[in-house]
Scaffold this motif. Sequence first.
Motif, short mmCIF file in Angstrom:
data_model
loop_
_atom_site.label_atom_id
_atom_site.label_comp_id
_atom_site.label_asym_id
_atom_site.label_seq_id
_atom_site.Cartn_x
_atom_site.Cartn_y
_atom_site.Cartn_z
N PRO A 43 81.84 -0.31 -10.10
CA PRO A 43 83.18 0.22 -9.79
C PRO A 43 83.91 0.64 -11.08
N LEU A 44 84.71 1.68 -10.97
CA LEU A 44 85.47 2.19 -12.10
C LEU A 44 86.57 1.20 -12.47
N GLN A 45 86.70 0.92 -13.76
CA GLN A 45 87.74 0.00 -14.20
C GLN A 45 89.10 0.63 -13.94
N PRO A 46 90.11 -0.18 -13.59
CA PRO A 46 91.43 0.37 -13.25
C PRO A 46 92.04 1.23 -14.36
N VAL A 47 91.79 0.89 -15.62
CA VAL A 47 92.38 1.65 -16.71
C VAL A 47 91.85 3.09 -16.74
N LEU A 48 90.66 3.30 -16.22
CA LEU A 48 90.05 4.63 -16.23
C LEU A 48 90.52 5.51 -15.08
N ARG A 49 91.36 4.98 -14.22
CA ARG A 49 91.83 5.78 -13.09
C ARG A 49 93.02 6.65 -13.45
N SER A 50 93.51 6.58 -14.66
CA SER A 50 94.61 7.43 -15.12
C SER A 50 94.03 8.74 -15.62
N ASN A 51 93.99 9.74 -14.75
CA ASN A 51 93.36 11.01 -15.10
C ASN A 51 94.04 11.71 -16.27
N ALA A 115 96.19 5.03 -28.48
CA ALA A 115 97.14 3.93 -28.68
C ALA A 115 98.27 3.98 -27.67
N ILE A 116 98.75 5.19 -27.39
CA ILE A 116 99.81 5.33 -26.38
C ILE A 116 99.29 4.94 -25.00
N TRP A 117 98.08 5.40 -24.68
CA TRP A 117 97.46 5.03 -23.40
C TRP A 117 97.25 3.52 -23.32
N ALA A 118 96.82 2.89 -24.41
CA ALA A 118 96.60 1.44 -24.43
C ALA A 118 97.90 0.69 -24.18
N TRP A 122 97.33 -1.62 -21.19
CA TRP A 122 97.11 -3.01 -21.56
C TRP A 122 98.33 -3.69 -22.17
N GLY A 123 99.41 -2.94 -22.38
CA GLY A 123 100.63 -3.52 -22.92
C GLY A 123 100.62 -3.73 -24.42
#
Length: 189
Positions: A43-51, A115-118, A122-123
Amino acid sequence: GIARLLKKPRANDYYVVYAGVGAGVSVLLCNLLPNVFDSGIKPLQPVLRSNFWLTLHVLTITFSYGAFAVSFVISMVQLLRYLLNKHYDSSSEQANTSALKIGTMMLALGTLLGAIWADFAWGRFWGWDPKETWAAITLMVYMILLHGRFHNWIKRELNYVFSALGFISVVMAWYGVNYILGVGLHSYG
């Protein structure tokens, strides 16, 4: 058309052949080493669902790696040419430097976008994950190389050598972290 084909081929006429042979060898190696790549579907990790962030960050980093690969190929061809003829091509040196500049700028931008995406995912902006660490190492390697060229710390004869050696950090940042280390938040391989 036909008159050009009947002439003696120049070295530039073989670049397509060299690229084809290199691509063929790469495909053959990938086929012979199936155990390196995991064939299981997970399954795709949730963080990777941000297209949006996935596309922006990954394409920028991939573009930078492509520019560094172009620099690596130019460097290897010129080093081979130097070993055979004791001659460098000055136009290739300019192309190599341009590829390094583009790759470094895109890597810095891609790292910043990551870094912005992280921070959203992930906060935190930076966590010293192996992929983040190798991105920083790669960025530093190429920034030192470009500054060395600009300030003439690196002799002209060694430009291609350092460009080729710098690509080791790119290979480690992409392949090594994903498939050799296999740890961290970025280990999707």
